[in-house]
Design a protein around this motif. Sequence first.
Motif, mmCIF file in Angstrom:
data_model
loop_
_atom_site.group_PDB
_atom_site.id
_atom_site.type_symbol
_atom_site.label_atom_id
_atom_site.label_comp_id
_atom_site.label_asym_id
_atom_site.label_seq_id
_atom_site.Cartn_x
_atom_site.Cartn_y
_atom_site.Cartn_z
ATOM 1 N N LEU A 139 36.619 76.317 43.391
ATOM 2 C CA LEU A 139 37.300 77.378 42.657
ATOM 3 C C LEU A 139 38.553 76.846 41.968
ATOM 4 N N ILE A 140 39.322 76.043 42.682
ATOM 5 C CA ILE A 140 40.550 75.490 42.110
ATOM 6 C C ILE A 140 40.222 74.531 40.967
ATOM 7 N N THR A 141 39.167 73.738 41.135
ATOM 8 C CA THR A 141 38.784 72.785 40.093
ATOM 9 C C THR A 141 38.359 73.501 38.818
ATOM 10 N N LEU A 303 53.844 54.284 46.693
ATOM 11 C CA LEU A 303 53.642 55.528 45.954
ATOM 12 C C LEU A 303 54.971 56.168 45.557
ATOM 13 N N GLY A 304 56.009 55.344 45.472
ATOM 14 C CA GLY A 304 57.321 55.880 45.117
ATOM 15 C C GLY A 304 57.352 56.435 43.707
ATOM 16 N N ASN A 305 58.263 57.389 43.462
ATOM 17 C CA ASN A 305 58.382 57.949 42.114
ATOM 18 C C ASN A 305 58.858 56.870 41.144
ATOM 19 N N VAL A 306 58.778 57.152 39.837
ATOM 20 C CA VAL A 306 59.028 56.118 38.832
ATOM 21 C C VAL A 306 60.486 55.651 38.824
ATOM 22 N N THR A 307 61.389 56.462 39.345
ATOM 23 C CA THR A 307 62.778 56.014 39.454
ATOM 24 C C THR A 307 62.905 54.937 40.516
ATOM 25 N N PHE A 308 62.207 55.135 41.623
ATOM 26 C CA PHE A 308 62.228 54.179 42.727
ATOM 27 C C PHE A 308 61.329 52.975 42.440
ATOM 28 N N ASN A 309 60.159 53.225 41.867
ATOM 29 C CA ASN A 309 59.203 52.166 41.538
ATOM 30 C C ASN A 309 58.701 52.366 40.110
ATOM 31 N N PRO A 310 59.362 51.758 39.124
ATOM 32 C CA PRO A 310 58.972 51.933 37.714
ATOM 33 C C PRO A 310 57.540 51.521 37.420
ATOM 34 N N ASP A 311 56.967 50.612 38.231
ATOM 35 C CA ASP A 311 55.588 50.166 38.001
ATOM 36 C C ASP A 311 54.588 51.313 38.116
ATOM 37 N N ASN A 312 54.962 52.365 38.804
ATOM 38 C CA ASN A 312 54.041 53.488 38.985
ATOM 39 C C ASN A 312 53.944 54.393 37.763
ATOM 40 N N GLY A 313 54.700 54.089 36.719
ATOM 41 C CA GLY A 313 54.635 54.891 35.504
ATOM 42 C C GLY A 313 53.243 54.902 34.893
ATOM 43 N N GLY A 314 52.503 53.813 35.063
ATOM 44 C CA GLY A 314 51.154 53.742 34.508
ATOM 45 C C GLY A 314 50.161 54.639 35.204
ATOM 46 N N PHE A 315 50.493 55.108 36.412
ATOM 47 C CA PHE A 315 49.597 55.992 37.161
ATOM 48 C C PHE A 315 49.869 57.469 36.876
ATOM 49 N N CYS A 316 50.820 57.759 36.010
ATOM 50 C CA CYS A 316 51.142 59.148 35.681
ATOM 51 C C CYS A 316 50.101 59.701 34.707
ATOM 52 N N THR A 317 49.396 60.743 35.108
ATOM 53 C CA THR A 317 48.391 61.375 34.249
ATOM 54 C C THR A 317 48.610 62.885 34.236
ATOM 55 N N PRO A 318 48.610 63.504 33.036
ATOM 56 C CA PRO A 318 48.654 62.841 31.728
ATOM 57 C C PRO A 318 49.877 61.938 31.616
ATOM 58 N N LEU A 328 49.725 60.434 44.449
ATOM 59 C CA LEU A 328 48.971 59.810 43.360
ATOM 60 C C LEU A 328 48.034 60.860 42.777
ATOM 61 N N ASN A 329 48.204 61.169 41.497
ATOM 62 C CA ASN A 329 47.332 62.121 40.810
ATOM 63 C C ASN A 329 46.021 61.418 40.474
ATOM 64 N N ALA A 330 44.951 61.787 41.184
ATOM 65 C CA ALA A 330 43.660 61.124 41.008
ATOM 66 C C ALA A 330 42.681 61.960 40.193
ATOM 67 N N SER A 331 43.160 62.990 39.517
ATOM 68 C CA SER A 331 42.255 63.869 38.779
ATOM 69 C C SER A 331 41.483 63.127 37.696
ATOM 70 N N ALA A 332 42.078 62.081 37.132
ATOM 71 C CA ALA A 332 41.411 61.328 36.065
ATOM 72 C C ALA A 332 40.128 60.667 36.548
ATOM 73 N N CYS A 333 40.081 60.312 37.822
ATOM 74 C CA CYS A 333 38.872 59.659 38.348
ATOM 75 C C CYS A 333 38.101 60.580 39.294
ATOM 76 N N GLN A 334 38.460 61.864 39.320
ATOM 77 C CA GLN A 334 37.782 62.832 40.177
ATOM 78 C C GLN A 334 37.242 64.004 39.359
ATOM 79 N N GLN A 335 36.755 63.703 38.162
ATOM 80 C CA GLN A 335 36.104 64.687 37.294
ATOM 81 C C GLN A 335 36.976 65.915 37.039
ATOM 82 N N GLY A 336 38.271 65.680 36.920
ATOM 83 C CA GLY A 336 39.180 66.763 36.573
ATOM 84 C C GLY A 336 39.656 67.605 37.730
ATOM 85 N N ALA A 337 39.156 67.358 38.932
ATOM 86 C CA ALA A 337 39.625 68.114 40.095
ATOM 87 C C ALA A 337 41.081 67.749 40.375
ATOM 88 N N PRO A 338 41.942 68.716 40.670
ATOM 89 C CA PRO A 338 43.372 68.438 40.887
ATOM 90 C C PRO A 338 43.629 67.792 42.253
#
Length: 492
Positions: A139-141, A303-318, A328-338
Amino acid sequence: MVHAGVKFGVPLAVGTICMCLGVALVFVLDNVVHSMVNTQMTISNSSATYDTWQDPSIPVYMQFFVYDIINPYEVKHGKELPFVVQKGPYTYKEHRPKFDINFNENGTVSYRQNVTYVFDRSMSSGWDNETLTMINIPLITVSNLARYLPDLLQTLIEALEKVSGAELFMKRTVNEVLWGYDDEMLKFIMNITGNLLIKSAKFGLFMGRNGTDDGIYNIYTGSDKLNIIDKWKGEPSLSWWNDDYANMINGTDGSLSPPYSDRSKPAYIFSSDICRSVFVMFEKEVEVKGITVNHFVSNAYLLGNVTFNPDNGGFCTPKNNCPPGGLLNASACQQGAPIFYSLPHFLYADKDVILPCMNPNKEEHQTFLDSDYVTGISMRIAKRLQINVHLTRHKAISDLSEINEVYYPVLWINETYTIDDASATKYKHSVLTPLYVTRIMPWIVFGIGCLIVIITLILLIRNRRRGYQTPLHGNSIQENHDKEPILGGATA
Protein backbone atom coordinates in the motif's frame (compact mmCIF):
# COMPACT_ATOMS: atom_id res chain seq x y z
CA MET A 1 98.89 -22.36 23.20
CA VAL A 2 97.97 -23.80 19.80
CA HIS A 3 95.97 -26.54 21.46
CA ALA A 4 94.06 -24.00 23.63
CA GLY A 5 93.30 -21.83 20.61
CA VAL A 6 91.76 -24.75 18.78
CA LYS A 7 89.97 -25.91 21.90
CA PHE A 8 88.13 -22.58 22.40
CA GLY A 9 88.21 -21.13 18.90
CA VAL A 10 86.10 -23.85 17.27
CA PRO A 11 83.09 -23.56 19.64
CA LEU A 12 83.31 -19.76 19.48
CA ALA A 13 83.15 -19.93 15.70
CA VAL A 14 80.25 -22.42 15.80
CA GLY A 15 78.31 -20.25 18.29
CA THR A 16 78.88 -17.12 16.23
CA ILE A 17 77.73 -18.89 13.06
CA CYS A 18 74.56 -20.09 14.83
CA MET A 19 73.82 -16.55 15.99
CA CYS A 20 74.27 -15.13 12.50
CA LEU A 21 72.26 -17.98 11.00
CA GLY A 22 69.41 -17.37 13.46
CA VAL A 23 69.22 -13.69 12.53
CA ALA A 24 69.32 -14.55 8.83
CA LEU A 25 66.57 -17.16 9.24
CA VAL A 26 64.21 -14.54 10.70
CA PHE A 27 64.11 -12.85 7.31
CA VAL A 28 64.55 -15.93 5.11
CA LEU A 29 61.79 -18.03 6.73
CA ASP A 30 59.42 -15.07 6.82
CA ASN A 31 59.79 -14.70 3.06
CA VAL A 32 59.40 -18.47 2.63
CA VAL A 33 56.15 -18.44 4.65
CA HIS A 34 54.82 -15.49 2.64
CA SER A 35 55.62 -17.30 -0.58
CA MET A 36 53.97 -20.53 0.60
CA VAL A 37 50.82 -18.72 1.75
CA ASN A 38 50.58 -16.78 -1.51
CA THR A 39 50.95 -20.04 -3.43
CA GLN A 40 48.28 -21.85 -1.44
CA MET A 41 45.79 -18.98 -1.09
CA THR A 42 44.59 -18.89 -4.68
CA ILE A 43 41.41 -20.05 -6.35
CA SER A 44 41.99 -22.82 -8.87
CA ASN A 45 40.84 -26.39 -9.49
CA SER A 46 43.92 -27.70 -7.68
CA SER A 47 44.24 -25.20 -4.80
CA ALA A 48 43.72 -26.20 -1.18
CA THR A 49 40.94 -23.65 -0.83
CA TYR A 50 38.92 -24.65 -3.91
CA ASP A 51 36.50 -27.19 -2.38
CA THR A 52 35.66 -24.93 0.57
CA TRP A 53 35.26 -21.96 -1.75
CA GLN A 54 33.04 -23.85 -4.21
CA ASP A 55 30.70 -25.45 -1.65
CA PRO A 56 31.21 -24.12 1.89
CA SER A 57 30.52 -26.79 4.50
CA ILE A 58 30.37 -24.37 7.44
CA PRO A 59 26.74 -23.21 7.75
CA VAL A 60 25.61 -19.61 7.45
CA TYR A 61 22.58 -18.62 9.51
CA MET A 62 20.09 -15.90 8.67
CA GLN A 63 18.13 -14.61 11.63
CA PHE A 64 15.10 -12.35 11.19
CA PHE A 65 13.89 -10.13 14.03
CA VAL A 66 10.44 -8.81 13.09
CA TYR A 67 8.71 -5.82 14.67
CA ASP A 68 5.12 -6.23 15.88
CA ILE A 69 3.28 -2.91 16.31
CA ILE A 70 1.26 -2.25 19.48
CA ASN A 71 -0.42 1.06 18.60
CA PRO A 72 -1.51 0.91 14.93
CA TYR A 73 -4.63 3.10 15.38
CA GLU A 74 -2.72 5.91 17.09
CA VAL A 75 0.00 5.86 14.41
CA LYS A 76 -2.50 5.89 11.55
CA HIS A 77 -4.23 8.96 12.95
CA GLY A 78 -1.04 10.82 13.79
CA LYS A 79 -1.55 10.63 17.55
CA GLU A 80 1.63 8.73 18.48
CA LEU A 81 4.93 7.52 17.14
CA PRO A 82 5.08 3.77 16.37
CA PHE A 83 5.66 1.55 19.37
CA VAL A 84 6.94 -1.81 18.16
CA VAL A 85 8.01 -4.99 19.94
CA GLN A 86 10.81 -7.11 18.55
CA LYS A 87 9.87 -10.75 17.86
CA GLY A 88 12.29 -13.51 16.95
CA PRO A 89 14.74 -14.67 15.98
CA TYR A 90 13.28 -16.68 13.13
CA THR A 91 16.35 -18.54 11.95
CA TYR A 92 17.12 -20.07 8.57
CA LYS A 93 20.12 -22.16 7.66
CA GLU A 94 21.75 -21.16 4.37
CA HIS A 95 23.37 -23.34 1.73
CA ARG A 96 25.55 -21.46 -0.80
CA PRO A 97 27.10 -23.70 -3.49
CA LYS A 98 28.67 -22.04 -6.53
CA PHE A 99 27.92 -23.26 -10.06
CA ASP A 100 28.58 -22.31 -13.70
CA ILE A 101 32.22 -21.85 -12.71
CA ASN A 102 34.51 -20.68 -15.51
CA PHE A 103 38.18 -19.68 -15.18
CA ASN A 104 39.20 -16.82 -17.46
CA GLU A 105 42.52 -15.90 -19.06
CA ASN A 106 42.75 -12.55 -17.26
CA GLY A 107 43.21 -14.16 -13.82
CA THR A 108 39.56 -14.15 -12.85
CA VAL A 109 36.83 -16.74 -12.35
CA SER A 110 33.13 -16.25 -13.03
CA TYR A 111 30.36 -18.08 -11.19
CA ARG A 112 26.83 -18.01 -9.87
CA GLN A 113 25.94 -18.83 -6.27
CA ASN A 114 22.67 -20.55 -5.47
CA VAL A 115 21.33 -19.62 -2.02
CA THR A 116 18.68 -21.68 -0.26
CA TYR A 117 17.10 -21.00 3.14
CA VAL A 118 15.77 -23.77 5.38
CA PHE A 119 13.91 -22.89 8.57
CA ASP A 120 15.69 -24.05 11.73
CA ARG A 121 13.22 -24.36 14.60
CA SER A 122 15.93 -25.26 17.14
CA MET A 123 17.54 -21.83 16.72
CA SER A 124 14.29 -19.88 16.55
CA SER A 125 12.00 -18.39 19.18
CA GLY A 126 8.95 -19.87 17.47
CA TRP A 127 7.60 -21.07 14.14
CA ASP A 128 7.69 -18.70 11.19
CA ASN A 129 3.92 -19.04 10.71
CA GLU A 130 3.37 -16.77 13.72
CA THR A 131 0.99 -13.89 12.89
CA LEU A 132 2.08 -10.32 13.65
CA THR A 133 0.69 -6.84 12.99
CA MET A 134 2.91 -5.17 10.41
CA ILE A 135 2.99 -2.22 8.07
CA ASN A 136 1.40 -2.73 4.63
CA ILE A 137 4.38 -2.14 2.37
CA PRO A 138 2.50 -2.72 -0.94
CA LEU A 139 0.00 0.00 0.00
CA ILE A 140 2.78 2.43 0.90
CA THR A 141 4.70 1.59 -2.28
CA VAL A 142 1.72 2.13 -4.57
CA SER A 143 0.81 5.33 -2.70
CA ASN A 144 4.37 6.55 -3.12
CA LEU A 145 4.26 5.89 -6.86
CA ALA A 146 0.87 7.60 -7.11
CA ARG A 147 2.34 10.89 -5.87
CA TYR A 148 3.79 11.51 -9.31
CA LEU A 149 0.61 10.59 -11.23
CA PRO A 150 -2.20 12.92 -12.36
CA ASP A 151 -4.95 13.58 -9.81
CA LEU A 152 -7.41 11.37 -11.69
CA LEU A 153 -5.11 8.34 -11.44
CA GLN A 154 -4.47 9.06 -7.78
CA THR A 155 -8.22 8.99 -7.18
CA LEU A 156 -8.44 5.70 -9.08
CA ILE A 157 -5.70 4.14 -6.96
CA GLU A 158 -7.40 5.29 -3.77
CA ALA A 159 -10.61 3.63 -4.97
CA LEU A 160 -8.76 0.40 -5.81
CA GLU A 161 -7.22 0.36 -2.35
CA LYS A 162 -10.66 0.75 -0.77
CA VAL A 163 -12.25 -1.96 -2.93
CA SER A 164 -9.45 -4.40 -2.15
CA GLY A 165 -9.80 -3.77 1.58
CA ALA A 166 -6.18 -2.67 1.96
CA GLU A 167 -5.29 -0.96 5.23
CA LEU A 168 -2.14 0.68 6.53
CA PHE A 169 -1.54 -2.12 9.06
CA MET A 170 -2.24 -5.77 8.43
CA LYS A 171 -2.04 -9.21 10.03
CA ARG A 172 0.48 -11.44 8.25
CA THR A 173 2.65 -14.40 9.14
CA VAL A 174 6.40 -13.97 9.29
CA ASN A 175 6.74 -16.49 6.44
CA GLU A 176 4.41 -14.46 4.20
CA VAL A 177 6.17 -11.15 4.77
CA LEU A 178 9.55 -12.74 4.12
CA TRP A 179 8.92 -15.06 1.18
CA GLY A 180 5.78 -13.66 -0.40
CA TYR A 181 1.97 -13.69 -0.46
CA ASP A 182 -0.78 -12.76 -2.92
CA ASP A 183 -1.85 -9.18 -2.28
CA GLU A 184 -5.46 -8.33 -3.18
CA MET A 185 -4.76 -4.65 -3.81
CA LEU A 186 -1.91 -5.48 -6.22
CA LYS A 187 -4.23 -7.92 -8.03
CA PHE A 188 -6.88 -5.20 -8.53
CA ILE A 189 -4.31 -2.74 -9.83
CA MET A 190 -2.76 -5.26 -12.22
CA ASN A 191 -6.21 -6.21 -13.56
CA ILE A 192 -6.74 -2.59 -14.60
CA THR A 193 -3.24 -1.27 -15.43
CA GLY A 194 -1.48 -4.50 -16.32
CA ASN A 195 2.29 -4.18 -15.75
CA LEU A 196 2.24 -0.42 -16.25
CA LEU A 197 2.47 0.51 -12.57
CA ILE A 198 3.60 -2.69 -10.82
CA LYS A 199 5.27 -5.89 -11.99
CA SER A 200 3.74 -8.53 -9.73
CA ALA A 201 0.61 -9.20 -7.69
CA LYS A 202 2.72 -10.93 -5.03
CA PHE A 203 4.83 -9.25 -2.38
CA GLY A 204 7.54 -10.42 0.00
CA LEU A 205 10.64 -8.69 1.27
CA PHE A 206 12.78 -11.66 0.21
CA MET A 207 10.49 -13.01 -2.47
CA GLY A 208 12.37 -14.75 -5.26
CA ARG A 209 15.59 -15.08 -3.28
CA ASN A 210 15.16 -18.62 -1.94
CA GLY A 211 16.73 -21.20 -4.23
CA THR A 212 18.07 -18.58 -6.63
CA ASP A 213 21.23 -16.58 -7.29
CA ASP A 214 21.75 -12.83 -7.50
CA GLY A 215 23.70 -12.78 -10.76
CA ILE A 216 27.09 -13.65 -12.23
CA TYR A 217 30.15 -12.67 -10.21
CA ASN A 218 33.59 -12.22 -11.69
CA ILE A 219 36.40 -12.27 -9.10
CA TYR A 220 40.20 -12.33 -9.10
CA THR A 221 41.87 -15.64 -8.26
CA GLY A 222 45.48 -14.64 -7.44
CA SER A 223 46.63 -14.09 -3.86
CA ASP A 224 47.39 -10.39 -4.39
CA LYS A 225 43.73 -9.63 -5.26
CA LEU A 226 42.14 -12.80 -3.92
CA ASN A 227 38.31 -12.82 -4.11
CA ILE A 228 38.13 -9.12 -5.04
CA ILE A 229 35.14 -8.56 -7.30
CA ASP A 230 35.98 -7.46 -10.83
CA LYS A 231 32.43 -7.43 -12.23
CA TRP A 232 28.88 -8.20 -11.16
CA LYS A 233 26.26 -9.11 -13.75
CA GLY A 234 28.87 -8.36 -16.39
CA GLU A 235 29.38 -4.76 -15.26
CA PRO A 236 32.38 -3.23 -13.41
CA SER A 237 30.15 -0.70 -11.63
CA LEU A 238 26.57 -0.03 -10.54
CA SER A 239 24.06 2.37 -12.09
CA TRP A 240 21.65 3.22 -9.25
CA TRP A 241 23.57 6.06 -7.67
CA ASN A 242 24.57 9.61 -8.61
CA ASP A 243 28.36 9.53 -8.92
CA ASP A 244 31.21 7.20 -9.82
CA TYR A 245 32.30 6.73 -6.21
CA ALA A 246 28.87 5.54 -5.04
CA ASN A 247 28.56 3.22 -8.06
CA MET A 248 31.90 1.51 -7.45
CA ILE A 249 31.93 -2.24 -6.82
CA ASN A 250 34.63 -2.50 -4.15
CA GLY A 251 36.11 -5.38 -2.20
CA THR A 252 35.06 -8.99 -1.74
CA ASP A 253 31.93 -10.86 -0.65
CA GLY A 254 33.38 -10.98 2.87
CA SER A 255 34.23 -14.69 2.98
CA LEU A 256 37.85 -14.41 1.88
CA SER A 257 40.36 -11.56 1.51
CA PRO A 258 43.89 -11.25 0.10
CA PRO A 259 46.53 -12.63 2.52
CA TYR A 260 48.52 -10.13 4.59
CA SER A 261 46.05 -7.29 3.94
CA ASP A 262 46.90 -3.97 5.58
CA ARG A 263 44.54 -3.68 8.53
CA SER A 264 45.07 0.07 8.78
CA LYS A 265 42.95 0.42 5.64
CA PRO A 266 39.18 -0.16 5.40
CA ALA A 267 38.03 -3.66 4.38
CA TYR A 268 35.46 -3.30 1.59
CA ILE A 269 32.56 -5.70 1.03
CA PHE A 270 30.06 -5.61 -1.81
CA SER A 271 26.48 -6.53 -0.88
CA SER A 272 23.86 -6.90 -3.59
CA ASP A 273 21.22 -6.95 -0.81
CA ILE A 274 21.70 -3.23 -0.19
CA CYS A 275 22.84 -2.39 -3.73
CA ARG A 276 26.25 -0.95 -2.77
CA SER A 277 29.70 -1.58 -1.37
CA VAL A 278 30.30 -0.97 2.33
CA PHE A 279 33.38 -0.91 4.51
CA VAL A 280 34.44 -1.99 7.98
CA MET A 281 37.35 -0.61 9.99
CA PHE A 282 39.89 -2.43 12.18
CA GLU A 283 39.08 -2.04 15.87
CA LYS A 284 41.15 -4.59 17.80
CA GLU A 285 42.46 -8.15 17.86
CA VAL A 286 40.12 -10.84 19.22
CA GLU A 287 40.13 -14.63 19.51
CA VAL A 288 37.83 -16.95 17.62
CA LYS A 289 38.11 -20.66 18.54
CA GLY A 290 41.61 -19.97 19.91
CA ILE A 291 42.73 -18.15 16.74
CA THR A 292 43.83 -14.51 16.98
CA VAL A 293 42.09 -12.48 14.28
CA ASN A 294 41.60 -8.87 13.22
CA HIS A 295 38.21 -7.50 14.30
CA PHE A 296 36.72 -5.08 11.74
CA VAL A 297 33.49 -3.21 12.52
CA SER A 298 31.02 -0.84 10.89
CA ASN A 299 30.96 2.64 12.38
CA ALA A 300 29.00 5.88 12.28
CA TYR A 301 30.96 7.13 9.27
CA LEU A 302 29.56 4.47 6.93
CA LEU A 303 25.99 5.85 6.76
CA GLY A 304 26.77 9.29 8.15
CA ASN A 305 25.00 12.33 6.72
CA VAL A 306 26.79 14.32 4.00
CA THR A 307 28.09 16.87 6.51
CA PHE A 308 29.81 14.12 8.48
CA ASN A 309 30.72 11.98 5.44
CA PRO A 310 30.69 13.96 2.16
CA ASP A 311 31.32 10.75 0.18
CA ASN A 312 27.73 9.73 0.87
CA GLY A 313 26.43 12.53 -1.34
CA GLY A 314 26.39 10.13 -4.28
CA PHE A 315 23.88 7.89 -2.47
CA CYS A 316 21.31 10.68 -2.16
CA THR A 317 18.27 9.87 -4.32
CA PRO A 318 16.84 11.87 -5.92
CA LYS A 319 20.10 13.79 -6.35
CA ASN A 320 20.81 16.22 -3.48
CA ASN A 321 17.82 14.84 -1.54
CA CYS A 322 19.77 13.27 1.30
CA PRO A 323 18.27 11.30 4.19
CA PRO A 324 19.24 11.81 7.83
CA GLY A 325 22.42 10.24 9.11
CA GLY A 326 22.32 6.47 9.59
CA LEU A 327 19.93 5.80 6.68
CA LEU A 328 20.35 4.68 3.06
CA ASN A 329 17.53 5.41 0.60
CA ALA A 330 17.33 2.20 -1.43
CA SER A 331 14.19 3.02 -3.41
CA ALA A 332 16.21 3.35 -6.62
CA CYS A 333 17.11 -0.34 -6.50
CA GLN A 334 13.84 -1.53 -4.91
CA GLN A 335 11.42 -0.74 -7.76
CA GLY A 336 10.38 2.56 -6.24
CA ALA A 337 9.40 1.18 -2.84
CA PRO A 338 10.30 3.72 -0.10
CA ILE A 339 12.75 1.30 1.53
CA PHE A 340 15.46 2.77 3.75
CA TYR A 341 18.24 0.65 5.20
CA SER A 342 19.93 1.26 8.54
CA LEU A 343 21.76 -0.68 11.18
CA PRO A 344 19.42 -2.48 13.64
CA HIS A 345 17.55 -0.25 16.09
CA PHE A 346 18.90 2.74 14.12
CA LEU A 347 22.41 2.34 15.54
CA TYR A 348 24.47 5.47 14.69
CA ALA A 349 21.42 7.22 13.18
CA ASP A 350 20.53 10.85 13.90
CA LYS A 351 18.66 11.22 17.18
CA ASP A 352 15.41 12.42 15.62
CA VAL A 353 15.22 9.17 13.58
CA ILE A 354 15.47 6.80 16.55
CA LEU A 355 12.08 5.81 17.95
CA PRO A 356 11.67 5.73 21.75
CA CYS A 357 11.06 1.97 21.61
CA MET A 358 14.46 1.31 19.99
CA ASN A 359 17.50 0.22 22.02
CA PRO A 360 20.60 0.47 19.82
CA ASN A 361 23.87 -1.00 21.10
CA LYS A 362 27.12 -1.96 19.40
CA GLU A 363 27.37 -5.51 20.73
CA GLU A 364 24.06 -6.65 19.26
CA HIS A 365 23.60 -4.39 16.25
CA GLN A 366 27.02 -3.65 14.78
CA THR A 367 28.20 -5.40 11.61
CA PHE A 368 31.63 -6.99 12.02
CA LEU A 369 34.18 -9.15 10.23
CA ASP A 370 36.86 -11.23 11.99
CA SER A 371 39.59 -12.01 9.48
CA ASP A 372 42.86 -13.94 9.76
CA TYR A 373 45.76 -11.68 8.85
CA VAL A 374 47.97 -14.39 7.34
CA THR A 375 45.53 -16.23 5.06
CA GLY A 376 42.72 -13.68 4.71
CA ILE A 377 40.14 -16.31 5.71
CA SER A 378 37.12 -14.90 7.54
CA MET A 379 36.69 -16.78 10.82
CA ARG A 380 33.50 -15.03 11.96
CA ILE A 381 31.07 -12.64 10.29
CA ALA A 382 27.90 -10.85 11.36
CA LYS A 383 26.08 -8.80 8.73
CA ARG A 384 23.34 -6.81 10.42
CA LEU A 385 20.81 -4.72 8.56
CA GLN A 386 17.43 -3.15 9.30
CA ILE A 387 14.69 -2.61 6.72
CA ASN A 388 12.62 0.51 7.25
CA VAL A 389 9.76 2.17 5.36
CA HIS A 390 9.53 5.93 5.01
CA LEU A 391 6.00 6.98 5.99
CA THR A 392 4.89 10.40 4.79
CA ARG A 393 1.50 12.07 4.76
CA HIS A 394 -0.46 11.79 1.49
CA LYS A 395 -3.75 13.69 1.39
CA ALA A 396 -5.12 11.72 -1.59
CA ILE A 397 -4.75 8.40 0.23
CA SER A 398 -7.05 8.21 3.26
CA ASP A 399 -4.87 5.79 5.25
CA LEU A 400 -1.93 8.20 4.92
CA SER A 401 -3.81 11.47 5.24
CA GLU A 402 -3.14 11.95 8.96
CA ILE A 403 0.06 10.04 9.56
CA ASN A 404 3.22 11.74 10.84
CA GLU A 405 6.45 11.42 8.92
CA VAL A 406 8.53 8.60 10.36
CA TYR A 407 11.04 5.94 9.36
CA TYR A 408 9.09 2.85 10.33
CA PRO A 409 11.16 -0.25 11.27
CA VAL A 410 9.87 -3.47 9.66
CA LEU A 411 12.51 -6.05 10.62
CA TRP A 412 16.24 -6.55 10.94
CA ILE A 413 18.49 -9.38 9.88
CA ASN A 414 21.52 -10.96 11.47
CA GLU A 415 23.41 -13.08 8.93
CA THR A 416 26.20 -14.93 10.73
CA TYR A 417 29.03 -17.32 10.05
CA THR A 418 31.51 -18.80 12.54
CA ILE A 419 34.21 -21.31 11.74
CA ASP A 420 33.38 -24.67 13.33
CA ASP A 421 35.58 -26.61 15.77
CA ALA A 422 36.82 -29.13 13.20
CA SER A 423 37.83 -26.44 10.71
CA ALA A 424 39.46 -24.37 13.45
CA THR A 425 41.51 -27.39 14.60
CA LYS A 426 42.53 -28.14 11.02
CA TYR A 427 43.55 -24.52 10.54
CA LYS A 428 45.69 -24.56 13.69
CA HIS A 429 47.50 -27.76 12.62
CA SER A 430 48.01 -26.79 8.99
CA VAL A 431 48.72 -23.06 9.39
CA LEU A 432 49.34 -21.90 12.94
CA THR A 433 51.63 -24.75 14.05
CA PRO A 434 53.98 -24.54 11.02
CA LEU A 435 53.88 -20.76 11.31
CA TYR A 436 54.80 -20.97 15.00
CA VAL A 437 57.67 -23.34 14.23
CA THR A 438 59.07 -21.14 11.48
CA ARG A 439 58.86 -18.11 13.74
CA ILE A 440 60.47 -19.70 16.78
CA MET A 441 63.12 -21.77 14.97
CA PRO A 442 65.41 -18.80 14.12
CA TRP A 443 65.38 -17.70 17.74
CA ILE A 444 66.14 -21.25 18.91
CA VAL A 445 69.16 -21.37 16.58
CA PHE A 446 70.17 -17.87 17.71
CA GLY A 447 69.76 -18.88 21.36
CA ILE A 448 71.85 -22.05 20.92
CA GLY A 449 74.57 -19.91 19.33
CA CYS A 450 74.48 -17.46 22.23
CA LEU A 451 74.63 -20.31 24.74
CA ILE A 452 77.65 -21.88 23.02
CA VAL A 453 79.50 -18.55 22.93
CA ILE A 454 78.70 -17.76 26.57
CA ILE A 455 79.76 -21.20 27.85
CA THR A 456 82.96 -21.09 25.76
CA LEU A 457 83.87 -17.63 27.06
CA ILE A 458 83.26 -18.75 30.65
CA LEU A 459 85.52 -21.80 30.17
CA LEU A 460 88.18 -19.67 28.48
CA ILE A 461 88.23 -17.16 31.33
CA ARG A 462 88.45 -19.93 33.92
CA ASN A 463 91.31 -21.59 32.03
CA ARG A 464 93.30 -18.35 31.92
CA ARG A 465 92.80 -17.77 35.63
CA ARG A 466 94.20 -21.22 36.38
CA GLY A 467 97.32 -20.37 34.35
CA TYR A 468 98.02 -17.33 36.53
CA GLN A 469 97.59 -19.26 39.81
CA THR A 470 100.61 -21.80 39.63
CA PRO A 471 101.59 -22.63 43.31
CA LEU A 472 105.03 -21.52 44.75
CA HIS A 473 106.66 -23.82 47.42
CA GLY A 474 108.90 -21.80 49.81
CA ASN A 475 112.27 -20.81 48.19
CA SER A 476 112.46 -23.78 45.89
CA ILE A 477 113.41 -21.65 42.92
CA GLN A 478 116.19 -19.93 44.79
CA GLU A 479 117.37 -23.23 46.23
CA ASN A 480 117.63 -24.77 42.80
CA HIS A 481 119.69 -21.82 41.63
CA ASP A 482 122.05 -22.34 44.59
CA LYS A 483 122.59 -25.96 43.66
CA GLU A 484 123.39 -25.23 40.02
CA PRO A 485 127.09 -25.36 39.14
CA ILE A 486 128.82 -22.11 38.28
CA LEU A 487 130.79 -21.86 35.08
CA GLY A 488 129.32 -24.83 33.35
CA GLY A 489 129.30 -27.07 36.36
CA ALA A 490 133.03 -26.83 37.52
CA THR A 491 133.66 -27.40 41.21
CA ALA A 492 136.52 -26.68 43.53
